[in-house]
Design an enzyme around this catalytic site. Structure first.
Site, PDB file in Angstrom:
ATOM      1  N   HIS A 191      -6.794   4.461  -1.486  1.00 22.13           N
ATOM      2  CA  HIS A 191      -7.746   5.029  -0.515  1.00 22.13           C
ATOM      3  C   HIS A 191      -8.418   6.266  -1.108  1.00 22.13           C
ATOM      4  CE1 HIS A 191      -6.971   2.477   2.859  1.00 22.13           C
ATOM      5  NE2 HIS A 191      -5.730   2.885   3.066  1.00 22.13           N
ATOM      6  N   HIS A 229      -0.860   2.373  -2.103  1.00 22.15           N
ATOM      7  CA  HIS A 229      -1.788   2.100  -1.002  1.00 22.15           C
ATOM      8  C   HIS A 229      -2.630   3.341  -0.697  1.00 22.15           C
ATOM      9  CE1 HIS A 229      -2.897   0.038   2.847  1.00 22.15           C
ATOM     10  NE2 HIS A 229      -3.099   1.285   3.229  1.00 22.15           N
ATOM     11  N   GLU A 230      -1.971   4.473  -0.502  1.00 24.22           N
ATOM     12  CA  GLU A 230      -2.702   5.700  -0.168  1.00 24.22           C
ATOM     13  C   GLU A 230      -3.489   6.226  -1.367  1.00 24.22           C
ATOM     14  OE1 GLU A 230      -3.142   6.724   2.806  1.00 24.22           O
ATOM     15  OE2 GLU A 230      -1.759   5.214   3.605  1.00 24.22           O
TER      16      GLU A 230
END
Length: 204
Positions: A32, A28-29
């Site tokens: 980003h 997820h990170e």
């Protein structure tokens, strides 16, 4: 009372949850940071956060929440919109990239089960792949909620008129308290359930 078999099953599920959680928050990170880099922002790379090493992204409380309640958070990847050519548009793309990565993971896991069923004949393999799907979908749905400081609120921030930004900043300052309060009141699961079902419907 819990039987020995019940306790053993719960412990096994918890152990299988760990790698699923670590992947969900890490990817997820990473997504980003990767999206930000592609749009011209090198901040995540410079600070060592464009990484698939879970230790670079773990937030102790958020990770524990994800293990226990199936939604949680990681340590946010630093983003500097000053690098973006189109700040508002690019901020929306970067904000949604994390959830998109989780949904992609769940989609790939579902296709693995569909096309290679023999790999998932054992109970442990079935539980693990289901946890991978549900952990990633849960994290995506949680982050898509338009509650500061979650990713969905970044989209809301871009769309808000200028005179309402002070309200947004105030909510963001107390965002985690607001999220915990909504969880205790049972509002957060109620908000997430339709979104989780919608994403699972797309995946399956």
């Amino acid at each position: 009372m819990f039987s020995a078999a019940n306790i053993s099953g719960r412990l096994a599920e918890l152990l299988l949850s760990v790698p699923a959680v670590l992947w969900a928050i890490t990817f997820h990170e990473f997504c980003h940071g990767f999206a930000a880099k592609k749009l011209g922002d090198p901040t995540a790379t410079l600070e060592g956060r464009l990484s698939l090493n879970p230790l670079h992204h773990l937030d102790p409380v958020g990770t524990l929440m994800l293990l226990i309640f199936r939604f949680g958070w990681a340590k946010p990847v630093p983003i500097n919109p000053a690098y973006f050519k189109h700040p508002k548009r690019d901020m929306v793309i970067v904000s949604l990239a994390g959830a998109a990565g989780n949904i992609l993971t769940a989609f790939v896991c579902a296709r693995l089960v569909q096309f290679f069923p023999l790999l998932f004949q054992s109970y442990g393999a079935q539980q693990f792949i289901l946890l991978m799907i549900y952990m990633n979908v849960g994290l995506a749905a949680f982050n898509l909620l338009p509650i500061p400081p979650l990713d969905g609120s970044r989209v809301l921030y871009v769309l808000l008129p200028h005179n309402m930004l002070n309200i947004y900043y105030t909510l963001e300052r107390y965002g985690m308290i607001l999220i915990l309060g909504l969880m205790v009141l049972g509002v957060l699961p109620a908000l997430m359930t339709p979104l989780v079902r919608f994403i699972l419907g797309i995946i399956f």
